[in-house]
Write a protein that holds these residues in place. Structure first.
Motif, PDB file in Angstrom:
ATOM      1  N   PRO A 149      -0.628   1.881  -9.516  1.00 38.39           N
ATOM      2  CA  PRO A 149      -1.825   1.169  -9.040  1.00 38.39           C
ATOM      3  C   PRO A 149      -3.078   2.044  -9.005  1.00 38.39           C
ATOM      4  N   ASN A 203      -5.017  -3.593  -6.989  1.00 34.29           N
ATOM      5  CA  ASN A 203      -4.469  -2.258  -7.252  1.00 34.29           C
ATOM      6  C   ASN A 203      -4.972  -1.224  -6.245  1.00 34.29           C
ATOM      7  N   TYR A 260      -5.591  -1.752  -2.986  1.00 28.81           N
ATOM      8  CA  TYR A 260      -4.819  -1.864  -1.748  1.00 28.81           C
ATOM      9  C   TYR A 260      -3.344  -1.501  -1.972  1.00 28.81           C
ATOM     10  N   THR A 261      -2.821  -1.849  -3.148  1.00 30.87           N
ATOM     11  CA  THR A 261      -1.428  -1.483  -3.429  1.00 30.87           C
ATOM     12  C   THR A 261      -1.285   0.033  -3.458  1.00 30.87           C
ATOM     13  N   GLN A 300      -1.430   1.368   0.060  1.00 34.16           N
ATOM     14  CA  GLN A 300      -0.172   1.157   0.781  1.00 34.16           C
ATOM     15  C   GLN A 300       0.895   2.140   0.326  1.00 34.16           C
ATOM     16  N   SER A 301       0.950   2.364  -1.005  1.00 35.24           N
ATOM     17  CA  SER A 301       1.961   3.309  -1.497  1.00 35.24           C
ATOM     18  C   SER A 301       1.647   4.731  -1.035  1.00 35.24           C
TER      19      SER A 301
END
Lengths: 186, 517
Positions: free
Chosen positions: B144, B458, B460-461, B464-465
């Protein structure tokens, strides 16, 4: 340019500057919305709005500077238009507010006709008015053009694609084509 | 490699009845729309878009490829025989092409243009096929954060080369991104944004309505209200022409005598095509200027130069191969036509992006093979239909403008049958018209809109990752390289503008600027 012309506020009334002001206000309004403590839409949007405001602010300052104190446009690549200047943006166009008003009125008129009379009858009526008002055609020629563009074209496509065209809010005259439409929620 | 293993399947599709018919129909439509001044390939795509909703995606791609591949050649016929560019991207073809017609060599010029178009298109597609295997292995390392950066890089580099000031280009992109955030969205639980109580806006702005409004309706307003820009040649000024088959055949093979020029100009076209948002007009003039700079017969330019004609034509057709590269690899549309291709994919439930080629290689082959064959077919059309070019009707600009608006209305009705989509497409069209007057490029807004949601997703993903740490965006080599490249473009553009500003200031006060030392 004469001394009285330079720095005159009327020189700010160009299309780019007015459009930029409108967009600056819009972006500032949206940014304020995202800065509300109850806003849960994420700060990606806030950051984008902030960047947009910064970019447009720079462009605005430059355009205002050029409008107030810039030299008349000339087709040289190194014209003195500030450090943010571009190659082909030297001459800000004179405000043609009448053309813009015509364009806005045309689109609003087209939608109003479609809303009330439906796509088939509405586009035909709008086209007929535009041909008479804008193209200065006589009523007969305008009618032929309006029927071709406003009725034949949409009906052919609707039949070919099996589409249901918006019939308008007037009482039903021709089922599925003219009248009897229910306005969807906005 | 999996992508190339799908080639036989792609060829199989090409030879089946439906895709082949779609390709032929698209080629005919694209050629005719290219031929008629005022109509563009993107207008033809809007006309066919509603028809593609119910089609198999493969068949739809062949239809699109036919239109995209043939319109440039149709436009060159009008440019050469009438001296009016059939499409905007044929403007440079007029400069030398029409001179051939004036001295009675129209057939030769048409042959040269058709031969060059074939070579240019082939070059662009070969480059595309050569670069796909180069990029594909890297895509495995794209998470992402990397996808976010490649989109940011694409948008910034596009802004740097769009006409007008850099910051206007950047603003256009951010405007597109902001428009894409209207409706449900957000970092964790989707919330309504900027809908102002409207249930219609909860689903966001319709992709097709935004693209058509910005690219097509705004242009139709130019036709309705800015007659000076509408290309029309009075019938009395049209030259009479008769196709001379031998001259056409001789012209067809003439570009082969200029291999260096073809390669150079096709390379420029492919490169410009690969840069998101840059149209064929820029590709054509850059190629023409490059040919002029390296020519030994500069005096012939503008007077019917073979090199000038080859340069302009090679770039138009080579750019399509280039524009497919960012579209396929990253889901970043190379131009307005590709934006509509992406819209069609989205409507069919397909997701553009780094994994598109792995998941939908058959669609990619449909576009590649379709473009190639469409150019071949269009060469045949140039040969057989050029004699009617002088009889191409001068469509009234107001007829063209209104017809386009009606087509735009029908296209958006076909997507969702929602009355308010009609209002949206017209309102966005007016916005595009105003942006055009303010010299803010609408293609930047379109591409920002298309990529906006993907960028946010992408972003925010990736966060989060990375457990909320922003360092995730510089945690891989690819991310760092892309971040540096993005920043470098911004710094370089500003530095260049500052240098020119100070040079101009120095010139005004009579001091040496230091330029050229």
């Amino acid at each position: 340019m004469s001394a009285t012309e330079a720095g005159s506020p009327s020189r700010l009334f160009t299309v780019p500057i007015v459009v930029e002001v409108g967009l600056l206000v819009l972006f500032a309004f949206l940014l304020l919305d995202t800065l509300d403590p109850d806003y849960r839409g994420g700060w990606f949007v806030s950051a984008t709005l902030l960047l947009g405001l910064a970019f447009l602010g720079l462009v605005f300052v430059r355009d205002v500077t050029v409008a107030l104190w810039g030299r008349p446009a000339k087709p040289t690549p190194a014209a003195d238009t500030g450090p943010l200047g571009g190659d082909d943006d030297e001459a800000l166009p004179a405000a043609d507010w009448r053309t813009i008003g015509d364009a806005a009125a045309t689109l609003a008129g087209v939608f109003a006709c479609i809303f009330v009379l439906g796509v088939v009858l509405g586009t035909a009526l709008a086209a007929w008015v535009i041909f008479i008002w804008q193209s200065k055609l006589n009523a007969g020629k305008a009618l032929i053009g309006a029927v071709l563009i406003g009725i034949v074209l949409p009906v052919l496509f609707a039949l070919a694609l099996d589409l249901t065209l918006w019939p308008g809010i007037i009482p039903q005259l021709i089922p599925d084509w003219v009248g009897g439409g229910l306005v969807p929620p906005l | 490699m999996e992508f190339f293993a799908k080639l036989p399947e792609g060829l199989g599709h090409l030879l089946s009845l439906q895709p082949l018919l779609a390709l032929i129909a698209g080629t005919l439509l694209g050629f005719v729309f290219g031929l008629i001044p005022g109509l563009q390939s993107i207008t033809a795509l809007v006309v066919i878009l509603p028809f593609t909703f119910g089609m198999d995606p493969i068949v739809a791609m062949y239809l699109f490829a036919g239109v995209i591949g043939a319109s440039g050649q149709g436009g060159s016929v009008t440019a050469i025989t009438l001296g009016v560019p059939g499409t905007a991207q044929n403007a440079a073809t007029v400069i030398d092409g029409f001179q051939f017609t004036k001295r009675g060599e129209a057939s030769r010029a048409l042959g040269i243009a058709a031969g060059t178009a074939m070579l240019g298109a082939t070059f662009g597609l070969v480059v595309l096929l050569l670069f796909i295997p180069v990029f594909l292995p890297f895509l495995l390392y794209f998470g992402p954060a990397e996808i976010f950066w490649i989109m940011a890089f694409g948008l910034v580099s596009m802004s740097a080369v769009l006409p007008g000031p850099f910051f206007k280009g950047l603003f256009g992109v951010t405007l597109g991104i902001v428009l894409s955030t209207i409706g449900y969205g957000g970092p964790t639980i989707a919330v309504a944004r900027f809908n102002f109580g409207s249930s219609y806006l909860l689903d966001g702005l319709d992709l097709v309505a935004v693209i058509i409004g910005l690219l097509v309706v705004s242009e139709s307003l130019v036709y309705l209200f800015d007659r000076k820009r509408a290309p029309v040649l009075p019938a009395s000024e049209r030259p009479r022409m008769k196709v001379q088959w031998r001259a056409f055949a001789a012209g067809l093979i003439e570009p082969a005598r200029y291999p260096g020029l073809i390669l150079r100009c096709s390379a420029i076209g492919t490169l410009i095509g690969a840069l998101p948002g840059i149209g064929g007009v820029i590709a054509q003039f850059m190629s023409y200027n490059a040919a002029y700079a390296t020519s030994r017969h500069k005096e012939e330019f503008g007077k019917g130069s073979v090199e000038g004609l080859i340069a302009s034509q090679a770039a138009i057709d080579a750019k399509e191969g280039g524009s497919l590269l960012p579209t396929f690899i990253f889901g970043i549309p190379g131009n307005g036509e590709m934006a509509l291709v992406l819209a069609a994919w989205t409507i069919h439930g397909l997701h553009p992006g780094p994994f598109f080629l792995s998941n939908h290689a058959d669609l990619a082959w449909a576009l590649i093979l379709g473009l190639f064959v469409s150019n071949l077919l269009a060469t045949g059309l140039v040969l057989t239909c050029s004699f009617v070019a002088a009889r191409v009707p001068n469509l009234r600009p107001d007829y063209v403008g209104l017809s386009i608006i009606v087509m735009a209305v029908i296209a958006v009705i076909a997507v969702r049958s929602n009355l308010w989509d009609i209002a949206l497409v017209l309102a966005i069209g007016l916005l595009g018209y105003l942006l055009g007057l303010a010299r803010i490029s609408v293609i930047g807004v379109v591409i920002g809109f298309i990529l906006g949601r993907l960028m946010e997703f992408n972003f925010y993903t990736a966060l989060q990752s990375g457990l909320g740490q922003l360092s995730i965006f510089v945690s891989s080599v690819i991310s760092v390289v892309l971040a540096i490249a993005t920043a470098a473009i911004i710094v370089l553009v500003i530095a260049r503008a500052m240098r020119r500003f100070w040079a101009a200031r120095m010139a005004r006060v009579g001091l040496p600027s230091g330029e050229g030392r």
